[in-house]
Motif scaffolding. Structure first.
Motif, mmCIF file in Angstrom:
data_model
loop_
_atom_site.group_PDB
_atom_site.id
_atom_site.type_symbol
_atom_site.label_atom_id
_atom_site.label_comp_id
_atom_site.label_asym_id
_atom_site.label_seq_id
_atom_site.Cartn_x
_atom_site.Cartn_y
_atom_site.Cartn_z
ATOM 1 N N GLY A 433 0.747 -1.342 -0.026
ATOM 2 C CA GLY A 433 -0.140 -0.018 -0.187
ATOM 3 C C GLY A 433 0.892 1.333 -0.024
ATOM 4 O O GLY A 433 0.380 2.313 0.041
ATOM 5 N N THR A 434 2.302 1.173 -0.064
ATOM 6 C CA THR A 434 3.066 2.338 0.008
ATOM 7 C C THR A 434 3.411 2.671 -1.358
ATOM 8 O O THR A 434 3.574 1.885 -2.163
ATOM 9 C CB THR A 434 4.332 1.931 0.639
ATOM 10 O OG1 THR A 434 4.123 1.364 2.194
ATOM 11 C CG2 THR A 434 5.440 3.112 0.758
ATOM 12 N N ASP A 447 0.415 -4.449 6.215
ATOM 13 C CA ASP A 447 -0.768 -4.341 6.414
ATOM 14 C C ASP A 447 -1.635 -4.721 4.874
ATOM 15 O O ASP A 447 -1.321 -4.064 4.040
ATOM 16 C CB ASP A 447 -1.140 -3.129 7.024
ATOM 17 C CG ASP A 447 -2.665 -3.274 7.372
ATOM 18 O OD1 ASP A 447 -3.449 -4.381 7.196
ATOM 19 O OD2 ASP A 447 -3.195 -2.085 8.074
ATOM 20 N N GLN A 448 -2.348 -5.871 5.114
ATOM 21 C CA GLN A 448 -2.756 -6.471 3.652
ATOM 22 C C GLN A 448 -4.334 -5.722 3.452
ATOM 23 O O GLN A 448 -5.043 -6.271 2.674
ATOM 24 C CB GLN A 448 -2.957 -7.892 3.849
ATOM 25 C CG GLN A 448 -1.456 -8.466 3.657
ATOM 26 C CD GLN A 448 -0.402 -7.909 2.692
ATOM 27 O OE1 GLN A 448 -0.826 -7.922 1.488
ATOM 28 N NE2 GLN A 448 0.428 -7.164 2.992
ATOM 29 N N ARG A 449 -4.799 -4.952 4.355
ATOM 30 C CA ARG A 449 -6.259 -4.521 4.413
ATOM 31 C C ARG A 449 -6.370 -3.858 2.655
ATOM 32 O O ARG A 449 -7.679 -3.744 2.588
ATOM 33 C CB ARG A 449 -6.570 -3.438 5.511
ATOM 34 C CG ARG A 449 -6.757 -4.337 6.838
ATOM 35 C CD ARG A 449 -6.991 -3.450 8.006
ATOM 36 N NE ARG A 449 -5.952 -2.686 8.326
ATOM 37 C CZ ARG A 449 -5.603 -1.960 9.692
ATOM 38 N NH1 ARG A 449 -6.777 -1.766 10.095
ATOM 39 N NH2 ARG A 449 -4.588 -1.316 9.874
ATOM 40 N N PHE A 450 -5.369 -3.221 2.327
ATOM 41 C CA PHE A 450 -5.472 -2.540 1.111
ATOM 42 C C PHE A 450 -5.974 -3.446 -0.022
ATOM 43 O O PHE A 450 -6.713 -3.248 -0.890
ATOM 44 C CB PHE A 450 -4.167 -1.497 0.650
ATOM 45 C CG PHE A 450 -3.257 -2.650 0.373
ATOM 46 C CD1 PHE A 450 -2.952 -2.827 -1.175
ATOM 47 C CD2 PHE A 450 -2.381 -3.142 1.207
ATOM 48 C CE1 PHE A 450 -1.891 -3.876 -1.643
ATOM 49 C CE2 PHE A 450 -1.134 -3.904 0.688
ATOM 50 C CZ PHE A 450 -1.170 -4.308 -0.662
ATOM 51 N N ALA A 451 -5.347 -4.524 0.241
ATOM 52 C CA ALA A 451 -5.654 -5.622 -0.718
ATOM 53 C C ALA A 451 -7.100 -6.322 -0.564
ATOM 54 O O ALA A 451 -7.809 -6.634 -1.637
ATOM 55 C CB ALA A 451 -4.602 -6.798 -0.837
ATOM 56 N N GLN A 519 -1.424 -8.322 9.041
ATOM 57 C CA GLN A 519 0.277 -8.676 8.943
ATOM 58 C C GLN A 519 0.345 -9.842 7.833
ATOM 59 O O GLN A 519 -0.055 -11.063 8.434
ATOM 60 C CB GLN A 519 0.914 -8.959 10.324
ATOM 61 C CG GLN A 519 2.340 -9.046 10.133
ATOM 62 C CD GLN A 519 2.926 -10.061 11.415
ATOM 63 O OE1 GLN A 519 2.573 -9.670 12.452
ATOM 64 N NE2 GLN A 519 3.996 -10.605 11.019
ATOM 65 N N LEU A 520 1.197 -9.636 6.937
ATOM 66 C CA LEU A 520 1.386 -10.660 6.360
ATOM 67 C C LEU A 520 2.486 -11.331 6.947
ATOM 68 O O LEU A 520 3.433 -10.995 7.467
ATOM 69 C CB LEU A 520 2.139 -10.127 4.880
ATOM 70 C CG LEU A 520 2.580 -11.266 3.851
ATOM 71 C CD1 LEU A 520 1.601 -11.743 3.224
ATOM 72 C CD2 LEU A 520 3.548 -10.101 2.809
#
Length: 620
Positions: A433-434, A447-451, A519-520
């Protein structure tokens, strides 16, 4: 392929800060000399040797061989801080640092990841013979050495350490390959699951591959992306062949070789150093990081290959909660927003690494080492194991279920049970997400929330856990899928979903709030055309249910009570992974018209389940 010292600038800066305070004491206690050591074919390799000025005793030699540089090339310069951490210099060794063949001040021809030659004649060379000849010269000519040599190095230097222990010299007593880039095309820097690690390789070879007029004085020039947005840069850049023509112009031979041979299984296999780790007569301590985005695979494979081919030697493994080389670049208390609440790197250096060399180079029999030191993320504890994976781990499977559920229970639905999404290679799923033009070291815990909110990502998760679940060992993705295309990538990510009230780190390294953080823990792709082996590419049959399975690197992670275990499935991971056009073609030279949308299905029926196979430790 990158040494921790040269590419991640933050680590290099940390190293300089760590060592600045002791420069005077080092220079007053060590004498620096330069040598050009002859190899069996006549080439001479530039070598720096630092010898303790105290001659009251003899010291072991600790050797590092590097393809980067040993600047500044002046006799009166002091300590090369990046190669000589405090933990080494306080213990007192004779230090030898060498430019490998064909790099900087050494003669000969440099070959990237030079393949091992198991059928050498008396004048034939490879990295094993160069290490052997160097060690032989040092023990015969350097005063006050005790006849014992250690060999170590991180990343590309780890490659040279692993290569140097093959058919090892009798004086070589201890070797520590750390994040060794030994299998570039099987899961280290270059290829993952047959897919090209685009953003990483592009950035690395823009620096490492530059032709310098005066390499002993010049530094590589920074590449100007013209934008902070790497996602847009690579998306607009076209195929890898387009990027090559525009930005490399055939000036980087190994980049061109990778593009020409990325689908050539024998060529790739020849560059897998782990196939040759035989006749190792030294003690070995392989070191890696659970969150090393570059050479996690290499560390685990080096340990396993050494174990299989060299019975009877001490063969140890250390796996900490680190990014690439982080164990020598600071204290190792955190990575991104994830806090480990321990100075893990300091512990490794003081309690594991130096005692290993003390035991096998100085004969300190008071040092007792287990087979494996592994850091258990999630609960942040060191474990000592007699084998890795632990012998008491049991196999279990996490099955995909209806409604986005994930369970240890098999599915009960009949035929026609599947989830689907549309994958568009012209709008690929980002890997982070960066906004960035490089591979952030913290993406491995990102953080995988964006995906999870994208329609082209499937999400499966357990109910909140009523007891802790600890995974220890490799992760295997086992999917039944179909596509309307003729090729496709399949990316599986294992994720730890935090509770809503998860406490933020104190001090908080990044300011990120961690309630519901995804968390990945581990993620790896498989390119569909290689589902039957990298030597057997074949198109996928549109609409046909197809089974595919691939092994991801190990984890040692505890999902705490109240957390959820999540799995995400997607068909792009850009620009970490190059884009699959989703038509069967030469992807490196794909044309714009080759890139097509496809409907992807993941099946979860009794006759065709999709799951993630794990190794679970019994609850205590």
């Amino acid at each position: 392929m990158k040494t921790w010292l040269k590419l991640p600038a933050a680590l290099a800066a940390a190293a300089v800060a760590i060592h600045a305070a002791d420069t005077d004491s080092f220079e007053s206690n060590y004498t620096k000399r330069e040598y050009r050591i002859p190899m069996r074919d006549g080439a001479k390799l530039f070598t720096l040797v630092y010898t303790p000025k105290d001659h009251s005793t003899n010291y072991p030699i600790l050797l590092q061989r590097t393809p980067y540089d040993l600047k500044p090339y002046t006799v009166d310069a002091g300590k090369q801080s990046g190669y000589l951490p405090d933990s080494y210099t306080k213990e007192k060794f004779i230090f030898a640092l060498q430019d490998v063949r064909g790099r900087f001040a050494s003669e000969g021809v440099f070959v990237d990841e030079r393949p091992h030659n198991p059928a050498k004649g008396p004048k034939d060379i490879d990295e094993s013979t160069d290490a052997y000849d160097t060690i032989d010269w040092l023990v015969k000519r350097i005063e006050n050495n005790n006849g014992s040599v250690g060999l170590t190095g991180i990343s590309y230097l780890g490659f040279y350490a692993a290569a140097g222990m093959i058919d090892s010299h009798p004086a070589l007593k201890a070797v520590s390959p750390q994040a060794p880039s030994v299998d570039l095309f099987g899961g280290d820097d270059t290829l993952h699951g047959g897919g090209f690690w685009l953003i990483h390789n592009f950035g690395f070879f823009q620096g490492f591959g530059q032709k310098l007029v005066n390499p002993l004085r010049e530094e590589p020039r920074d590449f100007d992306f013209g934008t902070p947005d790497g996602y847009r840069f690579f998306l607009e850049g076209g195929s890898i062949a387009d990027l090559t023509a525009r930005y490399f112009r055939e000036q980087q031979p190994f980049w061109s070789d990778m593009i020409a041979h990325g689908n050539d299984a024998p060529w790739c296999d020849d560059r897998d150093m782990t196939r040759h780790l035989k006749n190792v007569h030294a003690a070995v301590l392989t070191v890696g990081g659970w969150f090393d985005a570059e050479d996690l695979h290499g560390a685990l494979k080096t340990y396993r290959s050494t174990e299989a081919m060299n019975p009877g030697i001490y063969n140890g493994l250390v796996m900490g909660p680190w990014s690439h080389g982080q164990w020598h670049g600071g204290e190792g208390e955190s990575l991104g927003p994830v806090n480990f609440h321990l100075k893990t790197a300091e512990y490794f250096r003081d309690k594991i690494e130096v005692p290993f060399f003390r035991r096998f180079l100085k004969g300190d029999t008071n040092v007792v080492l287990p087979e494996a030191y592994v850091f258990q993320t999630g609960i942040n504890e060191w474990r000592e194991e007699s084998a890795w994976p632990p012998t008491n781990a049991v196999p279990r499977s996490l099955y995909f279920q209806a409604g986005g559920r994930l369970s240890f229970d098999p599915p009960t639905e009949g035929s026609g049970a599947y989830d689907e999404y549309i994958s568009d290679p012209n709008r690929p799923v980002p890997f982070t997400g960066t906004i960035t033009t490089h591979m952030p070291r913290e993406y491995m815990v990102g953080d995988q929330r964006f995906a999870a909110t994208r329609p082209d990502v499937l999400v499966y998760q357990t109910e909140p856990l009523t007891e802790t679940v600890t995974l220890a060992g490799p992760i295997t993705a086992s999917l039944n899928v179909s596509t309307t295309g003729t090729d496709s990538d399949w990316v599986v990510k294992l994720i730890d979903v935090y509770t809503a009230d998860h406490p933020n780190p104190d001090p908080n390294p990044t300011g990120v709030r961690l309630g519901h953080y995804q968390q990945l823990v581990r993620g790896e792709p498989l390119r569909g055309k290689f589902r039957e082996g990298f030597d057997k590419p074949k198109p996928m049959e549109p609409g046909k249910v197809t089974s595919m399975e691939w092994v991801m690197p190990d984890v040692c992670h505890t999902f705490r009570t109240g957390h959820r275990i999540m799995v995400q499935v997607q068909s792009s991971w850009f620009p970490l992974l190059d884009r699959n056009p989703q038509t069967y073609c030469d992807i490196y030279h794909a044309k714009p018209e080759d890139f097509r949308k496809a409907t992807q299905r993941v099946y979860r029926q009794t006759s065709a389940p999709s799951k993630v196979n794990v190794w679970v430790l019994p609850a205590i």
